[in-house]
Design an enzyme around this catalytic site. Structure first.
Site, PDB file in Angstrom:
ATOM      1  N   ASP A  96       0.796  -1.109  -0.088  1.00 10.82           N
ATOM      2  CA  ASP A  96       0.078   0.113  -0.068  1.00 10.82           C
ATOM      3  C   ASP A  96       0.775   1.149  -0.081  1.00 10.82           C
ATOM      4  O   ASP A  96       2.131   1.204   0.147  1.00 10.82           O
ATOM      5  CB  ASP A  96      -0.821  -0.079   1.351  1.00 10.82           C
ATOM      6  CG  ASP A  96      -0.284   0.080   2.602  1.00 10.82           C
ATOM      7  OD1 ASP A  96       0.962   0.165   2.547  1.00 10.82           O
ATOM      8  OD2 ASP A  96      -1.078  -0.376   3.414  1.00 10.82           O
ATOM      9  N   SER A  97       0.101   2.556  -0.342  1.00 10.22           N
ATOM     10  CA  SER A  97       0.877   3.698  -0.207  1.00 10.22           C
ATOM     11  C   SER A  97       1.326   4.282   0.960  1.00 10.22           C
ATOM     12  O   SER A  97       2.267   5.187   0.570  1.00 10.22           O
ATOM     13  CB  SER A  97       0.275   4.532  -1.210  1.00 10.22           C
ATOM     14  OG  SER A  97      -0.818   5.122  -0.621  1.00 10.22           O
ATOM     15  N   GLY A  98       0.836   3.829   2.035  1.00  9.88           N
ATOM     16  CA  GLY A  98       1.172   4.659   3.195  1.00  9.88           C
ATOM     17  C   GLY A  98       0.091   5.755   3.453  1.00  9.88           C
ATOM     18  O   GLY A  98       0.097   6.205   4.472  1.00  9.88           O
ATOM     19  N   GLY A  99      -0.675   5.917   2.585  1.00  9.47           N
ATOM     20  CA  GLY A  99      -1.716   7.185   2.742  1.00  9.47           C
ATOM     21  C   GLY A  99      -2.567   6.993   3.847  1.00  9.47           C
ATOM     22  O   GLY A  99      -2.775   7.849   4.758  1.00  9.47           O
ATOM     23  N   GLN A 197     -11.519   7.227  -5.442  1.00  6.07           N
ATOM     24  CA  GLN A 197     -11.977   7.891  -4.017  1.00  6.07           C
ATOM     25  C   GLN A 197     -13.607   8.546  -4.145  1.00  6.07           C
ATOM     26  O   GLN A 197     -13.961   8.642  -5.432  1.00  6.07           O
ATOM     27  CB  GLN A 197     -11.125   8.739  -3.423  1.00  6.07           C
ATOM     28  CG  GLN A 197      -9.951   8.311  -2.947  1.00  6.07           C
ATOM     29  CD  GLN A 197     -10.108   7.231  -1.578  1.00  6.07           C
ATOM     30  OE1 GLN A 197     -11.238   7.216  -1.024  1.00  6.07           O
ATOM     31  NE2 GLN A 197      -9.162   6.652  -1.245  1.00  6.07           N
ATOM     32  N   ASP A 274      -7.901  -7.249   0.609  1.00  3.93           N
ATOM     33  CA  ASP A 274      -7.142  -7.574   1.746  1.00  3.93           C
ATOM     34  C   ASP A 274      -7.799  -7.107   2.912  1.00  3.93           C
ATOM     35  O   ASP A 274      -8.573  -6.283   3.015  1.00  3.93           O
ATOM     36  CB  ASP A 274      -5.676  -6.818   1.597  1.00  3.93           C
ATOM     37  CG  ASP A 274      -5.842  -5.272   2.192  1.00  3.93           C
ATOM     38  OD1 ASP A 274      -5.654  -4.894   3.215  1.00  3.93           O
ATOM     39  OD2 ASP A 274      -6.419  -4.477   1.142  1.00  3.93           O
ATOM     40  N   CYS A 312     -13.265 -28.019   7.546  1.00  2.00           N
ATOM     41  CA  CYS A 312     -11.922 -27.511   6.917  1.00  2.00           C
ATOM     42  C   CYS A 312     -10.829 -28.477   7.334  1.00  2.00           C
ATOM     43  O   CYS A 312     -10.857 -29.233   8.082  1.00  2.00           O
ATOM     44  CB  CYS A 312     -11.520 -26.244   8.081  1.00  2.00           C
ATOM     45  SG  CYS A 312     -10.096 -25.490   7.856  1.00  2.00           S
ATOM     46  N   CYS A 314      -7.389 -27.747   7.140  1.00  2.00           N
ATOM     47  CA  CYS A 314      -6.207 -27.183   7.597  1.00  2.00           C
ATOM     48  C   CYS A 314      -5.277 -27.764   8.696  1.00  2.00           C
ATOM     49  O   CYS A 314      -6.155 -28.641   9.430  1.00  2.00           O
ATOM     50  CB  CYS A 314      -6.251 -25.664   7.879  1.00  2.00           C
ATOM     51  SG  CYS A 314      -7.072 -25.293   9.522  1.00  2.00           S
ATOM     52  N   CYS A 317      -7.358 -27.681  12.192  1.00  2.00           N
ATOM     53  CA  CYS A 317      -8.639 -28.471  12.255  1.00  2.00           C
ATOM     54  C   CYS A 317      -8.337 -29.796  12.184  1.00  2.00           C
ATOM     55  O   CYS A 317      -9.088 -30.543  12.773  1.00  2.00           O
ATOM     56  CB  CYS A 317      -9.419 -28.004  11.373  1.00  2.00           C
ATOM     57  SG  CYS A 317     -10.466 -26.457  11.579  1.00  2.00           S
ATOM     58  N   HIS A 343      -5.528 -21.223  10.907  1.00  2.00           N
ATOM     59  CA  HIS A 343      -6.813 -21.753  10.362  1.00  2.00           C
ATOM     60  C   HIS A 343      -7.425 -20.533   9.752  1.00  2.00           C
ATOM     61  O   HIS A 343      -8.311 -20.679   8.552  1.00  2.00           O
ATOM     62  CB  HIS A 343      -7.651 -22.155  11.407  1.00  2.00           C
ATOM     63  CG  HIS A 343      -9.303 -22.337  11.102  1.00  2.00           C
ATOM     64  ND1 HIS A 343      -9.857 -23.186  10.493  1.00  2.00           N
ATOM     65  CD2 HIS A 343     -10.180 -21.270  11.265  1.00  2.00           C
ATOM     66  CE1 HIS A 343     -11.040 -22.827  10.154  1.00  2.00           C
ATOM     67  NE2 HIS A 343     -11.255 -21.678  10.772  1.00  2.00           N
TER      68      HIS A 343
END
Length: 380
Positions: A96-99, A197, A274, A312, A314, A317, A343
């Site tokens: 990400d840009s940090g903004g 935006q 994300d 699941c 994983c 589990c 998990h």
């Protein structure tokens, strides 16, 4: 990295309504979409080893420009071989840009046309972050997908302020494009995404999208959501915002979200996500399952010998009971955070794969209906 691989190529292989399944091909690997990117804020996905992140099914992770520029520093990471070498992750990384982080420091920063002057939350040292500096930092990190520098105002700000902020972000988007291109060697092997935006205003969103399309980016993010407006308002924006962006580029909804947010956003044409939620929840005793979120600190689990999620497979589990996870979290043991985070990340990746499969099979609507029926009706 093999030179015969493309710098950046996005292909849609299947659609079902607005939902899209496809892939992004880059030199460090292919990213299957819809994709969820685990957040590696400080060069680590909290409580997980990179090999376990990859084993969960993740094709790409996110790094945080703001935190990495402050500690250990972008120049230091560059001297150590770049972020991939530093954290031992050999697949794509989006930074990400940090903004967003800078804008959240409302009492520690000063905003001007040039950029943002702020004081570090770590030691109070003064820094200046501009579109050009953000591009330089992401170049030093060796990012595969670079995000344009923008401002992210709260949706409850006066409309005049939101409009001015959007216009500033579009001017910064052009400067970000120019700054990105100036690093020719890095630009030749990485991609740049612009950020739409406009908060909850459709007209401003349209103006922002038009400005970004004119500048031209490899991908387009939908910013300014998941900042407290609620799911209904967010979905209201997503009913039109993705359609404003180019069909031949990936659409990335930043900072989202809960599993039901992801399903609803994919329905509306979003390709990438994300969120810190699966890792943060893992540290706080919450596990995500196909039957809704589970609070492992609840006493009802203290003698439950069953797995967290029967659907699941994983390692958590497969090998550990709810009773053991309950004990670890009540005892404050680090292993509890590690197992539950593993998990949660695995669950998110399984959810994305299931959505990709449903889109490809042409039954995404049935999947989404069944998912919501089980996930929202059986919260444990």
């Amino acid at each position: 990295m093999a030179s015969d691989k493309p710098r950046f190529r996005f292909t849609v292989s299947a659609t079902d309504g607005k939902a899209r399944a496809g892939q992004i091909e880059m030199r460090r690997g292919t990213i299957r979409t819809p994709a969820f990117m685990p957040v590696g804020t400080a060069a680590t996905v909290k409580a997980m080893k990179v090999e376990d992140v990859r084993a969960s099914g993740a094709d790409i992770i996110l790094g945080n420009t703001y935190h990495l520029m402050l500690r250990p520093g972008a120049e230091r990471i560059a001297r150590l071989g770049g972020l991939h070498e530093f954290m031992r992750w050999n697949r794509p990384i989006l930074t990400d840009s940090g903004g967003y982080q800078v804008m959240s420091l409302s009492d520690l920063r000063k905003l001007t046309e040039k950029g943002v002057e702020f004081r570090s939350h770590i030691d109070g040292s003064k820094h200046m972050l501009t579109p050009e500096r953000s591009m330089e930092i992401q170049r030093l990190l060796g990012s595969d997908i670079v995000m344009a520098f923008d401002e992210c105002p709260r949706a409850d700000r006066p409309m005049k302020e939101i409009a001015e902020s959007m216009e500033l972000s579009m001017r910064w988007a052009k400067r970000s494009r120019d700054g990105f291109a100036s690093g020719q060697e890095h630009a030749s092997r990485s991609a740049l995404f612009g950020i739409q935006q406009g908060a909850l205003n459709q007209e401003l969103r349209g103006q922002s999208a038009a400005a970004l399309r004119e500048i031209g980016f490899d991908g387009y993010a939908i910013g300014g959501l998941a900042v407290g407006e609620g799911q209904e308002a967010m979905f209201g924006v997503l009913d039109y915002a993705p359609d404003m962006l180019p069909e031949d580029a990936p659409r990335y909804l930043m900072g989202v979200g809960k599993p039901d947010d992801l399903v609803g956003a994919v329905e509306r044409g979003v390709d990438m996500f994300d969120c810190v939620l699966p890792t943060r929840s893992g540290r706080n005793g919450q596990g995500f399952t196909w039957s809704g979120p589970v609070n492992l600190r609840n006493a009802r689990h203290k003698e439950d010998t069953g797995p967290l999620d029967e659907k699941c497979h994983c390692p958590t589990c497969t090998n550990y009971s709810r009773a053991y996870l309950h004990h670890l979290h009540k005892s404050g043991e680090i292993l509890g955070a590690m197992l539950l985070t593993e998990h949660n990340i695995s669950f998110y990746q399984h959810l994305m794969q299931t959505m990709r499969d449903a889109i490809s099979a042409g039954n995404f609507a049935d999947f989404a209906k069944g998912f919501r029926l089980n996930y929202l009706a059986n919260k444990a």
